[in-house]
Design a protein around this motif. Structure first.
Motif, PDB file in Angstrom:
ATOM      1  N   LEU A  14       7.362  -1.087  -2.912  1.00 14.41           N
ATOM      2  CA  LEU A  14       6.022  -0.513  -2.954  1.00 14.41           C
ATOM      3  C   LEU A  14       5.920   0.723  -2.058  1.00 14.41           C
ATOM      4  CD1 LEU A  14       3.847  -3.759  -2.945  1.00 14.41           C
ATOM      5  CD2 LEU A  14       3.988  -2.074  -4.790  1.00 14.41           C
ATOM      6  N   PHE A  15       6.530   0.660  -0.880  1.00 11.51           N
ATOM      7  CA  PHE A  15       6.530   1.830  -0.007  1.00 11.51           C
ATOM      8  C   PHE A  15       7.252   3.005  -0.668  1.00 11.51           C
ATOM      9  CE2 PHE A  15       5.886  -1.029   3.849  1.00 11.51           C
ATOM     10  CZ  PHE A  15       4.596  -0.574   4.078  1.00 11.51           C
ATOM     11  N   LYS A  16       8.354   2.707  -1.348  1.00 11.36           N
ATOM     12  CA  LYS A  16       9.093   3.770  -2.048  1.00 11.36           C
ATOM     13  C   LYS A  16       8.238   4.353  -3.170  1.00 11.36           C
ATOM     14  CE  LYS A  16      13.036   6.066  -2.399  1.00 11.36           C
ATOM     15  NZ  LYS A  16      12.652   7.072  -3.395  1.00 11.36           N
ATOM     16  N   ASP A  54      -4.081   5.127  -3.997  1.00  6.80           N
ATOM     17  CA  ASP A  54      -5.031   4.103  -3.531  1.00  6.80           C
ATOM     18  C   ASP A  54      -4.690   2.734  -4.112  1.00  6.80           C
ATOM     19  OD1 ASP A  54      -6.466   5.907  -2.019  1.00  6.80           O
ATOM     20  OD2 ASP A  54      -7.999   6.253  -3.550  1.00  6.80           O
ATOM     21  N   SER A  55      -4.305   2.709  -5.375  1.00  7.58           N
ATOM     22  CA  SER A  55      -3.942   1.449  -6.031  1.00  7.58           C
ATOM     23  C   SER A  55      -2.710   0.823  -5.380  1.00  7.58           C
ATOM     24  CB  SER A  55      -3.688   1.678  -7.519  1.00  7.58           C
ATOM     25  OG  SER A  55      -4.855   2.131  -8.174  1.00  7.58           O
ATOM     26  N   LEU A  56      -1.715   1.662  -5.053  1.00  6.12           N
ATOM     27  CA  LEU A  56      -0.503   1.159  -4.405  1.00  6.12           C
ATOM     28  C   LEU A  56      -0.813   0.629  -3.006  1.00  6.12           C
ATOM     29  CD1 LEU A  56       1.965   3.972  -5.529  1.00  6.12           C
ATOM     30  CD2 LEU A  56       2.117   1.551  -6.177  1.00  6.12           C
ATOM     31  N   THR A  57      -1.676   1.338  -2.283  1.00  3.23           N
ATOM     32  CA  THR A  57      -2.080   0.873  -0.951  1.00  3.23           C
ATOM     33  C   THR A  57      -2.770  -0.482  -1.057  1.00  3.23           C
ATOM     34  OG1 THR A  57      -2.400   3.159  -0.221  1.00  3.23           O
ATOM     35  CG2 THR A  57      -3.407   1.435   1.123  1.00  3.23           C
ATOM     36  N   HIS A  58      -3.656  -0.606  -2.024  1.00  5.58           N
ATOM     37  CA  HIS A  58      -4.370  -1.876  -2.229  1.00  5.58           C
ATOM     38  C   HIS A  58      -3.392  -2.997  -2.576  1.00  5.58           C
ATOM     39  CE1 HIS A  58      -7.708  -4.505  -3.197  1.00  5.58           C
ATOM     40  NE2 HIS A  58      -7.218  -4.711  -4.413  1.00  5.58           N
ATOM     41  N   GLU A  59      -2.379  -2.679  -3.380  1.00  7.46           N
ATOM     42  CA  GLU A  59      -1.383  -3.683  -3.760  1.00  7.46           C
ATOM     43  C   GLU A  59      -0.593  -4.161  -2.542  1.00  7.46           C
ATOM     44  OE1 GLU A  59       2.273  -4.312  -6.995  1.00  7.46           O
ATOM     45  OE2 GLU A  59       1.067  -2.478  -7.028  1.00  7.46           O
ATOM     46  N   ILE A  60      -0.259  -3.241  -1.654  1.00  7.78           N
ATOM     47  CA  ILE A  60       0.473  -3.617  -0.434  1.00  7.78           C
ATOM     48  C   ILE A  60      -0.381  -4.529   0.445  1.00  7.78           C
ATOM     49  CG2 ILE A  60       1.329  -2.718   1.779  1.00  7.78           C
ATOM     50  CD1 ILE A  60       2.497  -0.362   0.243  1.00  7.78           C
ATOM     51  N   ILE A  61      -1.653  -4.174   0.613  1.00  6.84           N
ATOM     52  CA  ILE A  61      -2.543  -4.992   1.453  1.00  6.84           C
ATOM     53  C   ILE A  61      -2.722  -6.387   0.849  1.00  6.84           C
ATOM     54  CG2 ILE A  61      -4.842  -5.180   2.474  1.00  6.84           C
ATOM     55  CD1 ILE A  61      -2.955  -2.950   3.597  1.00  6.84           C
ATOM     56  N   GLN A  62      -2.875  -6.457  -0.467  1.00  7.18           N
ATOM     57  CA  GLN A  62      -3.003  -7.758  -1.130  1.00  7.18           C
ATOM     58  C   GLN A  62      -1.744  -8.594  -0.919  1.00  7.18           C
ATOM     59  OE1 GLN A  62      -4.094  -6.909  -5.284  1.00  7.18           O
ATOM     60  NE2 GLN A  62      -6.065  -7.883  -4.856  1.00  7.18           N
ATOM     61  N   LYS A  63      -0.585  -7.956  -1.071  1.00 11.02           N
ATOM     62  CA  LYS A  63       0.677  -8.671  -0.897  1.00 11.02           C
ATOM     63  C   LYS A  63       0.836  -9.122   0.542  1.00 11.02           C
ATOM     64  CE  LYS A  63       5.225  -8.939  -2.704  1.00 11.02           C
ATOM     65  NZ  LYS A  63       4.745 -10.132  -3.408  1.00 11.02           N
ATOM     66  N   ILE A  77       3.384  -2.775   8.769  1.00  4.50           N
ATOM     67  CA  ILE A  77       3.239  -2.626   7.318  1.00  4.50           C
ATOM     68  C   ILE A  77       1.870  -2.023   7.003  1.00  4.50           C
ATOM     69  CG2 ILE A  77       2.987  -3.892   5.133  1.00  4.50           C
ATOM     70  CD1 ILE A  77       5.103  -5.854   6.178  1.00  4.50           C
ATOM     71  N   TYR A  78       0.857  -2.544   7.661  1.00  6.69           N
ATOM     72  CA  TYR A  78      -0.502  -2.028   7.448  1.00  6.69           C
ATOM     73  C   TYR A  78      -0.607  -0.577   7.900  1.00  6.69           C
ATOM     74  CZ  TYR A  78      -5.591  -1.837   7.534  1.00  6.69           C
ATOM     75  OH  TYR A  78      -6.897  -1.478   7.303  1.00  6.69           O
ATOM     76  N   ALA A  79      -0.041  -0.268   9.071  1.00  5.48           N
ATOM     77  CA  ALA A  79      -0.112   1.098   9.606  1.00  5.48           C
ATOM     78  C   ALA A  79       0.651   2.083   8.731  1.00  5.48           C
ATOM     79  CB  ALA A  79       0.430   1.128  11.031  1.00  5.48           C
ATOM     80  N   LEU A  80       1.828   1.686   8.254  1.00  4.42           N
ATOM     81  CA  LEU A  80       2.627   2.585   7.417  1.00  4.42           C
ATOM     82  C   LEU A  80       1.938   2.850   6.092  1.00  4.42           C
ATOM     83  CD1 LEU A  80       5.169   4.234   7.000  1.00  4.42           C
ATOM     84  CD2 LEU A  80       6.341   2.160   6.218  1.00  4.42           C
ATOM     85  N   SER A  81       1.379   1.831   5.480  1.00  2.00           N
ATOM     86  CA  SER A  81       0.676   2.043   4.208  1.00  2.00           C
ATOM     87  C   SER A  81      -0.524   2.961   4.414  1.00  2.00           C
ATOM     88  CB  SER A  81       0.224   0.703   3.606  1.00  2.00           C
ATOM     89  OG  SER A  81      -0.723   0.054   4.436  1.00  2.00           O
ATOM     90  N   GLY A  82      -1.214   2.796   5.543  1.00  2.00           N
ATOM     91  CA  GLY A  82      -2.358   3.663   5.837  1.00  2.00           C
ATOM     92  C   GLY A  82      -1.946   5.102   6.069  1.00  2.00           C
ATOM     93  N   ALA A  83      -0.836   5.297   6.787  1.00  2.00           N
ATOM     94  CA  ALA A  83      -0.356   6.656   7.063  1.00  2.00           C
ATOM     95  C   ALA A  83       0.069   7.357   5.780  1.00  2.00           C
ATOM     96  CB  ALA A  83       0.801   6.604   8.055  1.00  2.00           C
ATOM     97  N   LEU A  84       0.763   6.631   4.907  1.00  3.26           N
ATOM     98  CA  LEU A  84       1.188   7.228   3.635  1.00  3.26           C
ATOM     99  C   LEU A  84      -0.017   7.569   2.764  1.00  3.26           C
ATOM    100  CD1 LEU A  84       4.253   4.933   2.815  1.00  3.26           C
ATOM    101  CD2 LEU A  84       4.301   7.258   3.743  1.00  3.26           C
ATOM    102  N   ASP A  85      -1.014   6.709   2.781  1.00  2.00           N
ATOM    103  CA  ASP A  85      -2.234   6.969   2.025  1.00  2.00           C
ATOM    104  C   ASP A  85      -2.965   8.188   2.580  1.00  2.00           C
ATOM    105  OD1 ASP A  85      -4.168   6.091  -0.044  1.00  2.00           O
ATOM    106  OD2 ASP A  85      -5.480   5.748   1.668  1.00  2.00           O
ATOM    107  N   ASP A  86      -2.947   8.339   3.906  1.00  2.00           N
ATOM    108  CA  ASP A  86      -3.625   9.477   4.541  1.00  2.00           C
ATOM    109  C   ASP A  86      -3.002  10.810   4.136  1.00  2.00           C
ATOM    110  OD1 ASP A  86      -5.424   7.865   5.861  1.00  2.00           O
ATOM    111  OD2 ASP A  86      -4.326   7.851   7.758  1.00  2.00           O
ATOM    112  N   ILE A  87      -1.669  10.834   3.972  1.00  2.00           N
ATOM    113  CA  ILE A  87      -1.006  12.083   3.554  1.00  2.00           C
ATOM    114  C   ILE A  87      -1.592  12.563   2.229  1.00  2.00           C
ATOM    115  CG2 ILE A  87       1.169  13.158   2.866  1.00  2.00           C
ATOM    116  CD1 ILE A  87       2.593  10.975   4.580  1.00  2.00           C
TER     117      ILE A  87
END
Length: 206
Positions: A14-16, A54-63, A77-87
């Protein structure tokens, strides 16, 4: 040996996907800045890419909420998904401002920042691709590259804003472009935030 616990490979996938989607957004922004023949269409494309992010970020948080054993700390995991979403949010914000402010031409500094953003996103993707691998070297190398690119973006933005104050006679145009330059530069700041999180993950799990 890299110390991440390989209990749930889906997070790495998911991060990839997130970093690849971010690259798509950066490419679309660079194309918008370089060509500028149909900026409204480019902006809509970037917005679609941002929605996918946004959908991928939501999927990571759900998982994350459903997974008992995670490959590294939950807060990371939460911080990295947030940082990637912020970019991607900042890429989208940059495109939105160009449309909102009825920009007619793109200065060379903005094009340079668009290219630096793309390079930064590619370096983040390279680092994320190495998560869970045996060697940490490539992650650290990519993070060094991201830091250097952020410094370069900061320099380009500073010089662009300085030139604005020296040459731009219209205060409205000055305000518009100062905000656009700053928003573009902030996208590279967010790449550096992601790099800092990745470095922390490596150190904590080494």
């Amino acid at each position: 040996m890299f110390g991440l616990i390989p209990k749930e490979e889906k997070f790495f996938q998911l991060f990839k996907q997130m970093t690849e989607n971010t690259i798509e957004g950066a490419k679309a922004l660079k194309d918008m800045l370089d060509n500028f023949d149909d900026p409204a269409t480019s902006q809509r494309r970037i917005k679609d890419i941002e929605h996918n992010g946004d959908s991928l970020t939501h999927e990571i948080i759900q998982k994350l909420n459903k997974t008992f054993v995670t490959p590294f700390d939950r807060e990371d995991i939460y911080a990295l998904s947030g940082a990637l979403d912020d970019i991607l949010d900042l890429i989208d914000a940059s495109a939105q401002r160009i449309i909102m402010y009825n920009v007619e031409t793109i200065p060379h500094e903005a094009k340079s920042l668009g290219f630096i953003i793309l390079q930064s996103c590619q370096a983040v993707d390279k680092a994320v691709a190495m998560l869970g691998k045996q060697s940490n070297d490539h992650i650290f190398e990519a993070c060094v590259d991201i830091n250097a690119l952020e410094n370069e973006a900061d320099r380009v933005s500073r010089e662009a804003i300085s030139r604005l104050f020296d040459e731009e006679k219209d205060p409205i145009q000055l305000i518009k472009w100062k905000e656009i330059f700053e928003t573009l530069e902030k996208a590279t700041d967010k790449c550096e935030d992601a790099a800092n999180i990745l470095e922390s993950v490596v150190v904590k799990n080494a």
